[in-house]
Design a protein around this motif. Structure first.
Motif, PDB file in Angstrom:
ATOM      1  N   CYS A  47       0.836  -1.190   0.000  1.00  0.00           N
ATOM      2  CA  CYS A  47       0.000   0.000   0.000  1.00  0.00           C
ATOM      3  C   CYS A  47       0.871   1.240   0.000  1.00  0.00           C
ATOM      4  O   CYS A  47       2.099   1.152   0.091  1.00  0.00           O
ATOM      5  CB  CYS A  47      -0.921   0.017   1.219  1.00  0.00           C
ATOM      6  N   THR A  48       0.221   2.385  -0.097  1.00  0.00           N
ATOM      7  CA  THR A  48       0.921   3.650   0.005  1.00  0.00           C
ATOM      8  C   THR A  48       0.043   4.647   0.748  1.00  0.00           C
ATOM      9  O   THR A  48      -1.185   4.557   0.689  1.00  0.00           O
ATOM     10  CB  THR A  48       1.288   4.205  -1.383  1.00  0.00           C
ATOM     11  N   PHE A  49       0.662   5.535   1.480  1.00  0.00           N
ATOM     12  CA  PHE A  49      -0.053   6.572   2.215  1.00  0.00           C
ATOM     13  C   PHE A  49       0.350   7.934   1.667  1.00  0.00           C
ATOM     14  O   PHE A  49       1.507   8.140   1.297  1.00  0.00           O
ATOM     15  CB  PHE A  49       0.283   6.524   3.707  1.00  0.00           C
ATOM     16  N   ALA A  50      -0.592   8.863   1.642  1.00  0.00           N
ATOM     17  CA  ALA A  50      -0.299  10.224   1.202  1.00  0.00           C
ATOM     18  C   ALA A  50      -0.687  11.200   2.298  1.00  0.00           C
ATOM     19  O   ALA A  50      -1.783  11.108   2.869  1.00  0.00           O
ATOM     20  CB  ALA A  50      -1.068  10.553  -0.075  1.00  0.00           C
ATOM     21  N   GLU A  51       0.222  12.134   2.600  1.00  0.00           N
ATOM     22  CA  GLU A  51      -0.092  13.156   3.593  1.00  0.00           C
ATOM     23  C   GLU A  51      -1.161  14.088   3.039  1.00  0.00           C
ATOM     24  O   GLU A  51      -1.068  14.576   1.921  1.00  0.00           O
ATOM     25  CB  GLU A  51       1.162  13.956   3.938  1.00  0.00           C
ATOM     26  N   ARG A  52      -2.200  14.336   3.847  1.00  0.00           N
ATOM     27  CA  ARG A  52      -3.279  15.231   3.428  1.00  0.00           C
ATOM     28  C   ARG A  52      -3.271  16.543   4.187  1.00  0.00           C
ATOM     29  O   ARG A  52      -3.486  17.596   3.608  1.00  0.00           O
ATOM     30  CB  ARG A  52      -4.643  14.544   3.632  1.00  0.00           C
ATOM     31  N   MET A  53      -3.052  16.483   5.491  1.00  0.00           N
ATOM     32  CA  MET A  53      -3.144  17.691   6.302  1.00  0.00           C
ATOM     33  C   MET A  53      -2.116  17.656   7.416  1.00  0.00           C
ATOM     34  O   MET A  53      -1.790  16.597   7.952  1.00  0.00           O
ATOM     35  CB  MET A  53      -4.538  17.813   6.928  1.00  0.00           C
ATOM     36  N   THR A  54      -1.598  18.823   7.747  1.00  0.00           N
ATOM     37  CA  THR A  54      -0.819  19.001   8.970  1.00  0.00           C
ATOM     38  C   THR A  54      -1.542  20.086   9.763  1.00  0.00           C
ATOM     39  O   THR A  54      -1.645  21.222   9.314  1.00  0.00           O
ATOM     40  CB  THR A  54       0.622  19.435   8.658  1.00  0.00           C
ATOM     41  N   MET A  55      -2.060  19.725  10.919  1.00  0.00           N
ATOM     42  CA  MET A  55      -2.991  20.592  11.626  1.00  0.00           C
ATOM     43  C   MET A  55      -2.543  20.905  13.043  1.00  0.00           C
ATOM     44  O   MET A  55      -1.932  20.069  13.706  1.00  0.00           O
ATOM     45  CB  MET A  55      -4.377  19.931  11.681  1.00  0.00           C
ATOM     46  N   ASP A  56      -2.853  22.121  13.466  1.00  0.00           N
ATOM     47  CA  ASP A  56      -2.738  22.479  14.873  1.00  0.00           C
ATOM     48  C   ASP A  56      -4.109  22.308  15.518  1.00  0.00           C
ATOM     49  O   ASP A  56      -5.134  22.678  14.927  1.00  0.00           O
ATOM     50  CB  ASP A  56      -2.282  23.928  15.026  1.00  0.00           C
ATOM     51  N   ILE A  57      -4.121  21.756  16.716  1.00  0.00           N
ATOM     52  CA  ILE A  57      -5.351  21.651  17.496  1.00  0.00           C
ATOM     53  C   ILE A  57      -5.419  22.883  18.384  1.00  0.00           C
ATOM     54  O   ILE A  57      -4.518  23.135  19.179  1.00  0.00           O
ATOM     55  CB  ILE A  57      -5.365  20.377  18.356  1.00  0.00           C
ATOM     56  N   MET A  58      -6.484  23.650  18.238  1.00  0.00           N
ATOM     57  CA  MET A  58      -6.629  24.881  19.003  1.00  0.00           C
ATOM     58  C   MET A  58      -7.821  24.775  19.948  1.00  0.00           C
ATOM     59  O   MET A  58      -8.762  24.007  19.715  1.00  0.00           O
ATOM     60  CB  MET A  58      -6.784  26.086  18.078  1.00  0.00           C
ATOM     61  N   GLU A  59      -7.767  25.555  21.013  1.00  0.00           N
ATOM     62  CA  GLU A  59      -8.799  25.511  22.049  1.00  0.00           C
ATOM     63  C   GLU A  59      -9.050  26.918  22.564  1.00  0.00           C
ATOM     64  O   GLU A  59      -8.153  27.761  22.574  1.00  0.00           O
ATOM     65  CB  GLU A  59      -8.335  24.591  23.184  1.00  0.00           C
ATOM     66  N   ILE A  60     -10.269  27.163  23.008  1.00  0.00           N
ATOM     67  CA  ILE A  60     -10.610  28.428  23.651  1.00  0.00           C
ATOM     68  C   ILE A  60     -11.476  28.140  24.867  1.00  0.00           C
ATOM     69  O   ILE A  60     -12.359  27.287  24.822  1.00  0.00           O
ATOM     70  CB  ILE A  60     -11.345  29.368  22.666  1.00  0.00           C
ATOM     71  N   ARG A  61     -11.199  28.835  25.958  1.00  0.00           N
ATOM     72  CA  ARG A  61     -11.996  28.700  27.170  1.00  0.00           C
ATOM     73  C   ARG A  61     -12.602  30.045  27.599  1.00  0.00           C
ATOM     74  O   ARG A  61     -13.504  30.068  28.425  1.00  0.00           O
ATOM     75  CB  ARG A  61     -11.160  28.102  28.310  1.00  0.00           C
ATOM     76  N   GLN A  62     -12.110  31.100  27.030  1.00  0.00           N
ATOM     77  CA  GLN A  62     -12.666  32.430  27.279  1.00  0.00           C
ATOM     78  C   GLN A  62     -12.362  33.302  26.076  1.00  0.00           C
ATOM     79  O   GLN A  62     -11.213  33.396  25.641  1.00  0.00           O
ATOM     80  CB  GLN A  62     -12.074  33.048  28.547  1.00  0.00           C
ATOM     81  N   VAL A  63     -13.384  33.941  25.525  1.00  0.00           N
ATOM     82  CA  VAL A  63     -13.174  34.769  24.346  1.00  0.00           C
ATOM     83  C   VAL A  63     -12.529  36.097  24.734  1.00  0.00           C
ATOM     84  O   VAL A  63     -12.750  36.617  25.828  1.00  0.00           O
ATOM     85  CB  VAL A  63     -14.490  35.029  23.592  1.00  0.00           C
ATOM     86  N   ASN A  64     -11.716  36.611  23.832  1.00  0.00           N
ATOM     87  CA  ASN A  64     -11.125  37.931  24.017  1.00  0.00           C
ATOM     88  C   ASN A  64     -12.116  39.020  23.615  1.00  0.00           C
ATOM     89  O   ASN A  64     -13.062  38.774  22.863  1.00  0.00           O
ATOM     90  CB  ASN A  64      -9.865  38.072  23.160  1.00  0.00           C
ATOM     91  N   ASP A  65     -11.881  40.206  24.104  1.00  0.00           N
ATOM     92  CA  ASP A  65     -12.650  41.358  23.632  1.00  0.00           C
ATOM     93  C   ASP A  65     -12.060  41.782  22.289  1.00  0.00           C
ATOM     94  O   ASP A  65     -10.886  42.149  22.210  1.00  0.00           O
ATOM     95  CB  ASP A  65     -12.559  42.521  24.627  1.00  0.00           C
ATOM     96  N   ILE A  66     -12.864  41.685  21.250  1.00  0.00           N
ATOM     97  CA  ILE A  66     -12.393  42.069  19.927  1.00  0.00           C
ATOM     98  C   ILE A  66     -13.354  43.092  19.324  1.00  0.00           C
ATOM     99  O   ILE A  66     -14.468  43.285  19.823  1.00  0.00           O
ATOM    100  CB  ILE A  66     -12.283  40.850  18.986  1.00  0.00           C
ATOM    101  N   ARG A  67     -12.895  43.716  18.272  1.00  0.00           N
ATOM    102  CA  ARG A  67     -13.763  44.613  17.521  1.00  0.00           C
ATOM    103  C   ARG A  67     -14.353  43.816  16.363  1.00  0.00           C
ATOM    104  O   ARG A  67     -13.699  43.604  15.339  1.00  0.00           O
ATOM    105  CB  ARG A  67     -12.981  45.806  16.996  1.00  0.00           C
ATOM    106  N   PRO A  68     -15.593  43.329  16.516  1.00  0.00           N
ATOM    107  CA  PRO A  68     -16.156  42.453  15.487  1.00  0.00           C
ATOM    108  C   PRO A  68     -16.516  43.207  14.211  1.00  0.00           C
ATOM    109  O   PRO A  68     -16.728  44.422  14.228  1.00  0.00           O
ATOM    110  CB  PRO A  68     -17.406  41.887  16.161  1.00  0.00           C
TER     111      PRO A  68
END
Length: 286
Positions: A121-142
């Protein structure tokens, strides 16, 4: 060091749910597979197990086709590569062919090298991903506008967006019917959110896809090219994340392509931070 396999998700979760919940966002793929299988054991049939060394659990794995084999590292002080080799041996010897693999790079490399020695068989790389998390949103200018749920009348538009998302973000094509089914389910289950700008134009979408024990995963984040760079996607993510955190979720989580620096910075502005990474490989041929 041995591979320990469980007959069903319920038995696996009895032994390991508490451990997986300690790093819930990182273990989410294995954990979600187990929850789905426990809830609907006849529909989601798969393989669950661990690689252990004495009293130490090195890694966890789940394999529910057509989802990829997912691996979560429990103890990185041990020989992770050897654990991955043993898992590859187990699957090859038992003629279990994964659709693909989601894991840390070190695990992917060791597993694929060993698996290919036993299976043509053969494998092909599809994605290299960072796992991100948030527990409190920042104050932003939406950005000016508002987030709302998508409605059934919009299913064709968001099906087209889903196809574009798959091509751009996942480097794969998806047929129209499959995309239509996915979008329809998200809309019908009130999981697809869209952002309307000040001119009442729909300019971005994102979906709440995996409800975990203490948090929720966000995916299918897509903004058409003509609306990018205006803060619409980030504002939509901000609104969605705040909603789910306000409703009692301890965290929201998402995956972002390591190469997509602009999206990662936009998420960081909202309050997301990187907690780990994951690589995705697809089994191409046998």
């Amino acid at each position: 060091m041995i591979v320990k396999v469980y007959e069903n998700a319920e038995a696996y979760l009895i032994d390991y749910e508490a451990v997986l919940l300690e790093q819930e966002a990182v273990s989410q793929l294995v954990l979600y597979d187990a929850y789905k299988s426990r809830q609907n054991p006849d529909e989601f049939v798969g393989l669950f197990g661990v690689v252990v060394d004495g009293d130490s659990t090195i890694l966890h794995f789940s394999n529910i086709p057509p989802r990829y084999l997912s691996v979560y590292i429990d103890d990185d002080s041990k020989d992770i590569r050897l654990a991955a080799v043993l898992l590859a041996d187990y699957m090859a010897d038992n003629q279990i062919l994964p659709e693909g693999l989601n894991a840390k790079l070190e695990v992917c490399e060791a597993f694929i090298e060993q698996f290919k020695m036993k299976v043509k068989c053969t494998f092909a790389e599809r994605m290299t991903m960072d796992i991100m998390e948030i527990r409190q949103v920042n104050d932003i200018r939406p950005a000016e506008g508002s987030t709302r749920l998508a409605i059934p009348d919009e299913v064709k538009l968001f099906t087209e967006w889903m196809i574009q998302f798959q091509i751009e973000a996942l480097a794969k094509e998806i047929d129209y019917e499959s995309a239509l089914v996915s979008i329809s389910k998200l809309i019908n289950n009130d999981k697809l959110y869209v952002f309307e700008n000040s001119e009442k134009l729909v300019v971005s979408m994102a979906a709440a896809t995996r409800q975990l024990a203490n948090g929720i995963a966000i995916s299918y984040v897509y903004t058409p090219e003509e609306y990018r760079g205006m803060g619409y996607g980030a504002t939509n993510i901000y609104n969605i994340s705040r909603k789910y955190l306000d409703e009692g979720n301890e965290f929201c989580t998402l995956f972002v392509d390591k190469k997509n620096i602009l999206s990662k910075r936009a998420y960081e502005k909202v309050g997301y931070y990187t907690i780990d990474d994951m690589y995705e490989y697809r089994l191409l041929q046998v």
